[in-house]
Scaffold this motif. Structure first.
Motif, PDB file in Angstrom:
ATOM      1  N   SER A 144       0.831  -1.210   0.000  1.00 36.85           N
ATOM      2  CA  SER A 144       0.000   0.000   0.000  1.00 36.85           C
ATOM      3  C   SER A 144       0.863   1.257   0.000  1.00 36.85           C
ATOM      4  O   SER A 144       0.583   2.215  -0.720  1.00 36.85           O
ATOM      5  N   TYR A 145       1.909   1.265   0.819  1.00 34.56           N
ATOM      6  CA  TYR A 145       2.788   2.428   0.859  1.00 34.56           C
ATOM      7  C   TYR A 145       3.475   2.645  -0.484  1.00 34.56           C
ATOM      8  O   TYR A 145       3.731   3.784  -0.875  1.00 34.56           O
ATOM      9  N   ASN A 146       3.766   1.572  -1.198  1.00 28.72           N
ATOM     10  CA  ASN A 146       4.408   1.689  -2.511  1.00 28.72           C
ATOM     11  C   ASN A 146       3.509   2.358  -3.541  1.00 28.72           C
ATOM     12  O   ASN A 146       3.998   2.856  -4.561  1.00 28.72           O
ATOM     13  N   LYS A 147       2.210   2.380  -3.309  1.00 27.96           N
ATOM     14  CA  LYS A 147       1.272   3.017  -4.236  1.00 27.96           C
ATOM     15  C   LYS A 147       1.330   4.538  -4.146  1.00 27.96           C
ATOM     16  O   LYS A 147       0.845   5.222  -5.034  1.00 27.96           O
ATOM     17  N   VAL A 148       1.903   5.055  -3.084  1.00 25.62           N
ATOM     18  CA  VAL A 148       1.958   6.502  -2.880  1.00 25.62           C
ATOM     19  C   VAL A 148       3.176   7.043  -3.618  1.00 25.62           C
ATOM     20  O   VAL A 148       4.314   6.706  -3.293  1.00 25.62           O
ATOM     21  N   THR A 149       2.906   7.891  -4.615  1.00 25.41           N
ATOM     22  CA  THR A 149       3.989   8.403  -5.447  1.00 25.41           C
ATOM     23  C   THR A 149       4.030   9.924  -5.507  1.00 25.41           C
ATOM     24  O   THR A 149       4.987  10.490  -6.000  1.00 25.41           O
TER      25      THR A 149
ATOM     26  N   THR B 212       5.877  10.444   3.853  1.00 24.51           N
ATOM     27  CA  THR B 212       5.221   9.761   4.971  1.00 24.51           C
ATOM     28  C   THR B 212       5.113   8.276   4.668  1.00 24.51           C
ATOM     29  O   THR B 212       5.376   7.430   5.524  1.00 24.51           O
ATOM     30  N   ALA B 213       4.743   7.960   3.436  1.00 23.24           N
ATOM     31  CA  ALA B 213       4.618   6.552   3.033  1.00 23.24           C
ATOM     32  C   ALA B 213       5.969   5.840   3.118  1.00 23.24           C
ATOM     33  O   ALA B 213       6.046   4.696   3.581  1.00 23.24           O
ATOM     34  N   LEU B 214       7.043   6.501   2.695  1.00 25.21           N
ATOM     35  CA  LEU B 214       8.378   5.893   2.767  1.00 25.21           C
ATOM     36  C   LEU B 214       8.800   5.654   4.219  1.00 25.21           C
ATOM     37  O   LEU B 214       9.376   4.620   4.545  1.00 25.21           O
ATOM     38  N   LEU B 215       8.500   6.604   5.084  1.00 24.85           N
ATOM     39  CA  LEU B 215       8.834   6.447   6.497  1.00 24.85           C
ATOM     40  C   LEU B 215       8.073   5.262   7.091  1.00 24.85           C
ATOM     41  O   LEU B 215       8.646   4.423   7.783  1.00 24.85           O
ATOM     42  N   ASN B 216       6.790   5.187   6.786  1.00 21.31           N
ATOM     43  CA  ASN B 216       5.979   4.071   7.277  1.00 21.31           C
ATOM     44  C   ASN B 216       6.426   2.746   6.659  1.00 21.31           C
ATOM     45  O   ASN B 216       6.457   1.715   7.337  1.00 21.31           O
ATOM     46  N   LYS B 217       6.777   2.785   5.384  1.00 22.33           N
ATOM     47  CA  LYS B 217       7.267   1.580   4.707  1.00 22.33           C
ATOM     48  C   LYS B 217       8.531   1.076   5.392  1.00 22.33           C
ATOM     49  O   LYS B 217       8.687  -0.130   5.630  1.00 22.33           O
ATOM     50  N   GLY B 218       9.429   1.988   5.719  1.00 19.97           N
ATOM     51  CA  GLY B 218      10.648   1.605   6.411  1.00 19.97           C
ATOM     52  C   GLY B 218      10.353   0.912   7.729  1.00 19.97           C
ATOM     53  O   GLY B 218      10.989  -0.090   8.085  1.00 19.97           O
ATOM     54  N   THR B 219       9.368   1.420   8.455  1.00 18.19           N
ATOM     55  CA  THR B 219       8.999   0.813   9.732  1.00 18.19           C
ATOM     56  C   THR B 219       8.424  -0.584   9.521  1.00 18.19           C
ATOM     57  O   THR B 219       8.745  -1.514  10.271  1.00 18.19           O
TER      58      THR B 219
ATOM     59  N   LYS C 103      17.187   1.815   3.518  1.00 20.56           N
ATOM     60  CA  LYS C 103      17.069   2.438   2.197  1.00 20.56           C
ATOM     61  C   LYS C 103      15.850   3.368   2.145  1.00 20.56           C
ATOM     62  O   LYS C 103      15.931   4.482   1.624  1.00 20.56           O
ATOM     63  N   ALA C 104      14.725   2.921   2.696  1.00 18.53           N
ATOM     64  CA  ALA C 104      13.515   3.752   2.722  1.00 18.53           C
ATOM     65  C   ALA C 104      13.752   5.002   3.568  1.00 18.53           C
ATOM     66  O   ALA C 104      13.378   6.116   3.170  1.00 18.53           O
ATOM     67  N   TYR C 105      14.371   4.824   4.736  1.00 16.15           N
ATOM     68  CA  TYR C 105      14.645   5.981   5.593  1.00 16.15           C
ATOM     69  C   TYR C 105      15.587   6.956   4.908  1.00 16.15           C
ATOM     70  O   TYR C 105      15.421   8.171   5.009  1.00 16.15           O
ATOM     71  N   ASN C 106      16.577   6.425   4.193  1.00 15.52           N
ATOM     72  CA  ASN C 106      17.528   7.280   3.502  1.00 15.52           C
ATOM     73  C   ASN C 106      16.844   8.108   2.412  1.00 15.52           C
ATOM     74  O   ASN C 106      17.191   9.267   2.205  1.00 15.52           O
ATOM     75  N   GLN C 107      15.886   7.521   1.720  1.00 13.10           N
ATOM     76  CA  GLN C 107      15.168   8.267   0.678  1.00 13.10           C
ATOM     77  C   GLN C 107      14.470   9.484   1.270  1.00 13.10           C
ATOM     78  O   GLN C 107      14.404  10.528   0.628  1.00 13.10           O
ATOM     79  N   VAL C 108      13.946   9.346   2.476  1.00  7.92           N
ATOM     80  CA  VAL C 108      13.291  10.475   3.130  1.00  7.92           C
ATOM     81  C   VAL C 108      14.336  11.488   3.584  1.00  7.92           C
ATOM     82  O   VAL C 108      14.202  12.688   3.342  1.00  7.92           O
ATOM     83  N   SER C 109      15.387  11.007   4.226  1.00  9.33           N
ATOM     84  CA  SER C 109      16.351  11.919   4.851  1.00  9.33           C
ATOM     85  C   SER C 109      17.146  12.748   3.843  1.00  9.33           C
ATOM     86  O   SER C 109      17.587  13.836   4.175  1.00  9.33           O
ATOM     87  N   VAL C 110      17.336  12.268   2.639  1.00 15.06           N
ATOM     88  CA  VAL C 110      18.117  13.017   1.649  1.00 15.06           C
ATOM     89  C   VAL C 110      17.247  13.862   0.712  1.00 15.06           C
ATOM     90  O   VAL C 110      17.792  14.650  -0.059  1.00 15.06           O
TER      91      VAL C 110
ATOM     92  N   TYR D  45      16.089   9.161  13.034  1.00 17.18           N
ATOM     93  CA  TYR D  45      15.868   8.479  14.311  1.00 17.18           C
ATOM     94  C   TYR D  45      15.650   6.978  14.088  1.00 17.18           C
ATOM     95  O   TYR D  45      16.264   6.144  14.742  1.00 17.18           O
ATOM     96  N   ASN D  46      14.764   6.649  13.166  1.00 20.18           N
ATOM     97  CA  ASN D  46      14.475   5.243  12.891  1.00 20.18           C
ATOM     98  C   ASN D  46      15.712   4.508  12.384  1.00 20.18           C
ATOM     99  O   ASN D  46      15.949   3.361  12.739  1.00 20.18           O
ATOM    100  N   ALA D  47      16.515   5.187  11.557  1.00 25.55           N
ATOM    101  CA  ALA D  47      17.769   4.574  11.098  1.00 25.55           C
ATOM    102  C   ALA D  47      18.686   4.318  12.292  1.00 25.55           C
ATOM    103  O   ALA D  47      19.340   3.269  12.370  1.00 25.55           O
TER     104      ALA D  47
END
Length: 198
Positions: free
Chosen positions: A44-49, A56-63, A76-83, A97-99
């Motif tokens: 479901s999170y992958n559907k968010v583009t 938000t979806a990437l952060l949740n996906k990482g979790t 990798k998901a957390y890094n996509q958000v952080s950069v 934080y999650n990383a």
């Protein structure tokens, strides 16, 4: 003239529907996550583009990936958000934080320290990051500064020694005291957080 106004109004409605669609994918993913259906949550999170929802979806996906013990994919998901230059500082802080939690669970103390510091630079009011940073610094001190049973200390990837890390923590704490009065107490919910690992 009327036709142009109708076209513009229709375009706005289409954008609004698209935003609702993105939000519904996040909600759907969160519902799957709560039920423990983690693979479905990731799908479901992958559907968010669309921005800004994809962060938000990437952060949740990482979790969700973290809960599935897929640590590298979570990082990798957390890094996509952080950069991302378009993600909010609050989301970037959550990603760092999650990383840090992932690194802590992998016994990568130096990496976790760096991640917690980055989280605090972006959100000085993150008490969980501060607590985990202090615990990671304490763990680093107990292990002799580099982990492992070797007598010679290992160089951390950040090239900071224990003293420099403590000084940086002290500077961050002072900066927080200076800026705390400027920062509003408004809480923004940014999706699932991994939580404390200590």
């Amino acid at each position: 003239m009327r036709r142009a106004i109708l076209s513009i109004s229709f375009f706005i409605v289409v954008l609004s529907c698209k935003a609702q669609n993105q939000q519904s994918f996040i909600k759907e993913g969160n519902d799957f996550f709560k039920k423990g259906q983690l693979a479905e949550a990731v799908a479901s999170y992958n559907k968010v583009t669309e921005e800004p929802y994809k962060y938000t979806a990437l952060l949740n996906k990482g979790t969700a990936l973290y809960k599935q013990k897929k640590m590298d994919e979570a990082l990798k998901a957390y890094n996509q958000v952080s950069v991302s230059p378009n993600a909010t500082n609050l989301l970037k802080s959550g990603a760092h934080y999650n990383a840090g939690v992932v690194y802590s669970n992998q016994n990568k103390v130096e990496e976790s320290i760096e991640a917690y510091k980055k989280a605090l630079r972006l959100n000085s009011q993150d008490n969980n990051a501060r607590e985990n940073l202090q615990k990671a610094l304490s763990e680093l001190k107990k292990s002799g500064g580099g982990g492992g049973s070797d007598q010679k200390p290992q160089q951390s990837p950040s090239k900071l020694n224990k003293s420099q890390a403590q000084q940086q923590l002290d500077r961050l704490e002072q900066k927080e005291k200076n800026t705390q009065s400027k920062v509003s107490n408004k809480k923004t919910q940014f999706g699932g957080s991994v939580g404390k690992d200590w």
